[in-house]
Design a protein around this motif. Structure first.
Motif, PDB file in Angstrom:
ATOM      1  N   GLY A  70       0.802  -1.230   0.000  1.00 51.46           N
ATOM      2  CA  GLY A  70       0.000   0.000   0.000  1.00 51.46           C
ATOM      3  C   GLY A  70       0.829   1.272   0.000  1.00 51.46           C
ATOM      4  N   LYS A  71       2.142   1.142   0.268  1.00 52.00           N
ATOM      5  CA  LYS A  71       3.033   2.298   0.194  1.00 52.00           C
ATOM      6  C   LYS A  71       3.412   2.524  -1.278  1.00 52.00           C
TER       7      LYS A  71
ATOM      8  N   THR B 281       8.681   8.468 -11.761  1.00 58.52           N
ATOM      9  CA  THR B 281       7.768   7.342 -11.985  1.00 58.52           C
ATOM     10  C   THR B 281       7.481   6.696 -10.641  1.00 58.52           C
ATOM     11  N   SER B 282       6.297   6.123 -10.496  1.00 60.06           N
ATOM     12  CA  SER B 282       5.954   5.513  -9.209  1.00 60.06           C
ATOM     13  C   SER B 282       4.870   4.457  -9.365  1.00 60.06           C
ATOM     14  N   GLY B 283       4.722   3.668  -8.293  1.00 63.67           N
ATOM     15  CA  GLY B 283       3.683   2.647  -8.259  1.00 63.67           C
ATOM     16  C   GLY B 283       3.369   2.271  -6.826  1.00 63.67           C
ATOM     17  N   VAL B 284       2.142   1.811  -6.611  1.00 59.52           N
ATOM     18  CA  VAL B 284       1.734   1.349  -5.287  1.00 59.52           C
ATOM     19  C   VAL B 284       2.215  -0.091  -5.106  1.00 59.52           C
ATOM     20  N   ILE B 285       2.899  -0.348  -4.009  1.00 60.59           N
ATOM     21  CA  ILE B 285       3.431  -1.679  -3.743  1.00 60.59           C
ATOM     22  C   ILE B 285       2.282  -2.636  -3.409  1.00 60.59           C
TER      23      ILE B 285
ATOM     24  N   ALA C 178       5.837  -6.499  -6.891  1.00 58.54           N
ATOM     25  CA  ALA C 178       4.839  -6.015  -7.857  1.00 58.54           C
ATOM     26  C   ALA C 178       4.276  -4.677  -7.418  1.00 58.54           C
ATOM     27  N   LEU C 179       3.894  -3.888  -8.424  1.00 62.60           N
ATOM     28  CA  LEU C 179       3.345  -2.550  -8.189  1.00 62.60           C
ATOM     29  C   LEU C 179       2.070  -2.351  -9.006  1.00 62.60           C
ATOM     30  N   LYS C 180       1.255  -1.414  -8.543  1.00 58.55           N
ATOM     31  CA  LYS C 180       0.185  -0.877  -9.379  1.00 58.55           C
ATOM     32  C   LYS C 180       0.720   0.440  -9.938  1.00 58.55           C
ATOM     33  N   PRO C 181       0.865   0.569 -11.270  1.00 59.20           N
ATOM     34  CA  PRO C 181       1.434   1.786 -11.850  1.00 59.20           C
ATOM     35  C   PRO C 181       0.676   3.029 -11.411  1.00 59.20           C
ATOM     36  N   LEU C 182       1.433   4.094 -11.114  1.00 60.53           N
ATOM     37  CA  LEU C 182       0.782   5.305 -10.601  1.00 60.53           C
ATOM     38  C   LEU C 182       1.185   6.528 -11.437  1.00 60.53           C
ATOM     39  N   ALA C 183       2.411   7.026 -11.267  1.00 59.14           N
ATOM     40  CA  ALA C 183       2.835   8.240 -11.971  1.00 59.14           C
ATOM     41  C   ALA C 183       3.853   7.925 -13.062  1.00 59.14           C
ATOM     42  N   GLY C 184       3.857   8.738 -14.117  1.00 57.07           N
ATOM     43  CA  GLY C 184       4.833   8.576 -15.194  1.00 57.07           C
ATOM     44  C   GLY C 184       4.607   7.321 -16.012  1.00 57.07           C
TER      45      GLY C 184
ATOM     46  N   LEU D 143       2.529  -4.574 -16.582  1.00 57.61           N
ATOM     47  CA  LEU D 143       3.718  -3.740 -16.781  1.00 57.61           C
ATOM     48  C   LEU D 143       4.686  -3.854 -15.607  1.00 57.61           C
ATOM     49  N   THR D 144       4.138  -3.965 -14.411  1.00 60.97           N
ATOM     50  CA  THR D 144       4.968  -3.997 -13.194  1.00 60.97           C
ATOM     51  C   THR D 144       4.605  -5.188 -12.307  1.00 60.97           C
TER      52      THR D 144
END
Length: 195
Positions: free
Chosen positions: A23-24, A35-39, A101-107, A123-124
DNA sequence: TACGTGATCACG
DNA sequence: GTGATCACGTAA
């Protein structure tokens, strides 16, 4: 949103930290691109169990794990994939959390470009894929997570314990009975987890 | 299920 | 120096 503090990473219980990282938000700022993603998936590794790179002591590769918590441990796997870990615990205690794994967020556009993909689906969704999408390479190994290249921040969303699933870690059959430890955590029902 | 891929590590 | 190994991903 504030970067997670050193006191978050320096705690002793790596399994608890792995759970709390769900969730971070993992953020990179490389080549002047954010670029970022939710863990949504992590795994805990502790220096005193067979699954961990540091089980047999310090080497040139794993020495960052022995450093104080709050740094990135990035290494090459199978000659192809870079793996991103968060070092935890105090200096001398080799614990780390693998980001899987991440949920893509920014960029997102830049992430698609880096991965040469045209859909954000999957993607991630794996440790080797998310590093490619976020531009994470071994040049970030040992970097502080309080610096300006890579960090983790809270997005203010509270994930409760019943939203998290635990299971054995992936790809560590060599670890014997330690491979059975339920130290893999993921966000329940998330479409963004690996495989 | 098979294999690419290259750094790493434990041997000499 | 050398050879086995590997916290994956993709194609089939």
């Amino acid at each position: 949103m504030a970067k997670l503090s050193y006191s978050f990473y320096e705690r002793q219980d790596v399994v608890k930290i792995a759970r709390e990282l769900i969730g971070k938000v993992l953020v990179t700022n490389v080549n002047e691109t954010l670029t970022s993603g939710v863990i949504v998936e992590t795994e805990a590794y502790s220096g005193n169990e067979r699954g961990c790179h540091a089980y047999n002591g310090m080497t040139e590769r794993n020495k960052v794990m022995f450093d104080v918590g709050g740094r990135a441990y990035v290494y090459l796997c199978y000659g192809i994939h870079q793996m991103m870990n968060v070092v935890t615990n105090e200096k001398g205690k080799a614990d780390a959390v693998l980001i899987r794994a991440l949920k893509p967020l920014a960029g997102i556009d830049r992430m698609l470009e880096r991965a040469k993909a045209n859909s954000i689906k999957r993607l991630t969704s794996g440790p080797g894929k998310l590093t490619k999408a976020l531009g994470i390479g071994r040049e970030l190994n040992g970097q502080s997570l309080k610096g300006s290249d890579i960090w983790i921040q809270d997005q203010g969303i509270n994930i409760t314990k019943h939203q998290i699933v635990s299971s054995p870690r992936i790809g560590i059959d060599y670890a014997g009975e330690d491979a059975l430890l339920p130290w893999r955590f993921s966000l329940k029902g998330s479409e963004w987890v690996s495989k």
